[in-house]
Design an enzyme around this catalytic site. Structure first.
Site, short mmCIF file in Angstrom:
data_model
loop_
_atom_site.label_atom_id
_atom_site.label_comp_id
_atom_site.label_asym_id
_atom_site.label_seq_id
_atom_site.Cartn_x
_atom_site.Cartn_y
_atom_site.Cartn_z
N ASP A 196 -41.76 47.50 37.36
CA ASP A 196 -42.53 47.11 38.56
C ASP A 196 -43.96 47.63 38.52
OD1 ASP A 196 -40.32 45.84 39.72
OD2 ASP A 196 -39.60 47.74 40.52
N HIS B 156 -40.52 39.62 37.36
CA HIS B 156 -41.98 39.68 37.41
C HIS B 156 -42.43 38.84 38.57
CE1 HIS B 156 -42.20 41.43 33.52
NE2 HIS B 156 -41.77 40.37 32.89
P1 GDP Z 1 -43.36 44.12 36.55
O1 GDP Z 1 -41.89 44.38 36.71
O2 GDP Z 1 -44.08 45.22 35.88
O3 GDP Z 1 -43.65 42.79 35.95
O4 GDP Z 1 -43.93 44.14 38.01
P2 GDP Z 1 -44.25 42.90 38.89
O5 GDP Z 1 -44.96 41.87 38.09
O6 GDP Z 1 -43.04 42.52 39.65
O7 GDP Z 1 -45.34 43.55 39.83
C1 GDP Z 1 -45.02 44.18 40.99
C2 GDP Z 1 -45.82 43.61 42.11
O8 GDP Z 1 -47.15 44.10 42.06
C3 GDP Z 1 -45.95 42.11 42.17
O9 GDP Z 1 -45.66 41.70 43.48
C4 GDP Z 1 -47.42 41.85 41.85
O10 GDP Z 1 -47.91 40.71 42.50
C5 GDP Z 1 -48.07 43.08 42.35
N1 GDP Z 1 -49.32 43.48 41.73
C6 GDP Z 1 -49.66 43.49 40.42
N2 GDP Z 1 -50.89 44.01 40.25
C7 GDP Z 1 -51.34 44.36 41.50
C8 GDP Z 1 -52.54 44.96 41.99
O11 GDP Z 1 -53.44 45.31 41.26
N3 GDP Z 1 -52.62 45.15 43.34
C9 GDP Z 1 -51.63 44.80 44.20
N4 GDP Z 1 -51.80 45.02 45.50
N5 GDP Z 1 -50.49 44.25 43.76
C10 GDP Z 1 -50.34 44.03 42.43
#
Ligand code: GDP
Length: 424
Positions: free
Chosen positions: A12, A40
């Site tokens: 996440d 994701h």
């Molecule tokens: P992963 O498991 O690492 O792929 O994490 P995710 O892609 O599910 O990312 C977690 C959440 O963080 C998602 O809802 C993204 O839209 C959000 N997200 C990613 N980068 C940023 C950021 O720079 N700022 C904010 N506020 N949210 C972000």
């Protein structure tokens, strides 16, 4: 050039966004481990998407998306995601599936559920996607490869072999109905027609692509602390989350990986059990969770509220080290803009001794966080694309963390959208 995008900690971290962003220029995106057990979240011109099994390059019409050999491949789930994409305007995503990838079988999901129920209050908090039973079968050599779908006699033989073992457990350990190999065969053979157009020898395809100098992204799931060898065992996942494994799970030479982007979020969050040294609770946690919005609130797969905490330099430095990081992508700094002060965990105190080394699990359980407190910047930082235009205190936060980690933060993400990015 081959680049891996992997997580520093528990997952996440925002890998989906970074992958989607880098995928704009990628010829190929490969999933190399895990299955539909983690998600994701991607926000781009097509809308907002939660992907679990699909590589994040599906939004770029020129990118070929590969299900690598190391993946726990859930065919019905995959087809469901394919329809979800097509229904939302993503026309004909380009997909290839490794003929050596193994199939996540219906009984893997059932066993995951039965085992968690049997463990009762000692359960792992599994997403019940069948991942642990899948990898257990793979390494016990009772798994079934995609290629077996095209060889019926061998497929039947393998299903019968698996059922012989499983039925003993079902009857005597779990007290559940036993499996009928023929019924499983009839169900699974339908997968063949669903995926046949996409199945290839991906190793040969990738060998050629690498020789042609194609831009290739390896997309990791979860993070270094969930790695079964190097993470917080046993509260880990069941396949390696490390860039080192990406070569194996994709089927490319280890030396072909030139860049490792390790994604680290500006604060901590985790879904599921296990030690979490810089965890915060109560109103303080709830505020961060809510401010985090999608980034904070709920796990993309389970919808469980995430556990929240301050940024952990000890865990993240270790994660970066195990990933073989060349670049850190530091995400979600915008979420912290409301805070007067921001705590950062810079050490662990274990039995009265402070360390910066990430310990083995029994010691991790005893670790207490040692914090430094930095000043907050108290203003919105979204929309900024130049690092020097960030408020000084936000710049300080980034450079402080960078120094503690000892790895260069070359990308700062200040919002969930593709365009909300600062390159350094
Ligand atoms: P992963 O498991 O690492 O792929 O994490 P995710 O892609 O599910 O990312 C977690 C959440 O963080 C998602 O809802 C993204 O839209 C959000 N997200 C990613 N980068 C940023 C950021 O720079 N700022 C904010 N506020 N949210 C972000």
């Amino acid at each position: 050039m081959v680049k891996a995008i992997v997580g520093a900690c528990w997952g996440d971290e925002g890998k989906g966004k970074i992958t989607d962003m880098l995928a704009e220029k990628a010829d190929i995106v490969i999933r190399f481990q895990g299955g539909s057990n983690a998600g994701h979240t991607i926000i781009n011109d097509y809308g907002k998407f939660a992907l679990h099994q699909m590589p994040s390059g599906v939004f770029n019409p020129n990118t070929v998306n590969i299900i690598g050999t190391g993946v726990a491949f859930n065919v019905p789930y995959f087809m469901k995601e394919m329809s979800y994409l097509v229904d939302n305007g993503i026309k004909n995503p380009k997909i290839l599936i490794s003929d050596r990838a193994q199939l996540l079988m219906p009984y893997h999901i059932a066993f995951d559920t039965y085992e968690e129920a049997r463990l009762s209050d000692k359960q792992f908090g599994s997403t019940k996607s069948g991942i642990a039973p899948f990898y257990s079968d793979k390494y016990a050599k009772v798994g079934i490869q995609v290629c077996h779908l095209f060889h019926e006699a061998e497929l039947m033989e393998r299903i019968e072999a698996a059922c012989t073992i499983k039925n003993v457990l079902l009857e005597h350990l779990y007290h559940q109905p036993t499996l009928d190999p023929k019924a499983i065969f009839d169900e699974v053979i339908q997968y063949r027609d669903m995926i046949a157009p996409y199945v290839v020898n991906t190793a040969e395809y990738l060998d050629k692509a690498i020789k042609e100098g194609k831009e290739i992204l390896l997309e990791g799931q979860l993070g270094a602390l969930k790695d079964p060898d190097h993470g917080i065992f046993p509260m880990t996942t069941s396949s390696s989350t490390l860039a080192g494994f990406a070569a194996v799970g994709a089927g490319i030479p280890a030396r072909s990986i030139e860049k490792v982007y390790t994604v680290a979020k500006a604060y901590s969050s985790a879904v599921g059990g296990g030690a979490f040294v810089s965890e915060i609770f109560g109103d303080e946690a709830q505020e961060l969770r809510v401010r985090g919005g999608d980034a904070g609130e709920f796990g993309a797969t389970t919808g469980r509220p995430r556990r929240m905490g301050w940024f952990d330099c000890v865990a993240t430095r270790y994660g970066c080290m195990m990933q073989g990081t060349t670049d850190v992508a530091f995400t979600a700094i915008d979420v912290l803009s409301y805070l007067d002060e921001i705590k950062v965990c810079v050490g662990y105190e274990i039995d009265g001794v402070v360390t910066k080394e990430f310990p083995v699990t029994p010691l991790l359980e005893k670790a207490k966080p040692v914090y430094e407190t930095l000043e907050g910047w108290k203003c919105d930082v979204r929309g900024i694309t130049d690092f020097n235009e960030l408020p000084e205190k936000a710049q300080n936060y980034v450079t402080f963390v960078e120094k503690e980690l000892g790895y260069p933060i070359t990308i700062v993400s200040n919002g969930p959208k593709r365009s909300e990015i600062i390159y350094r």
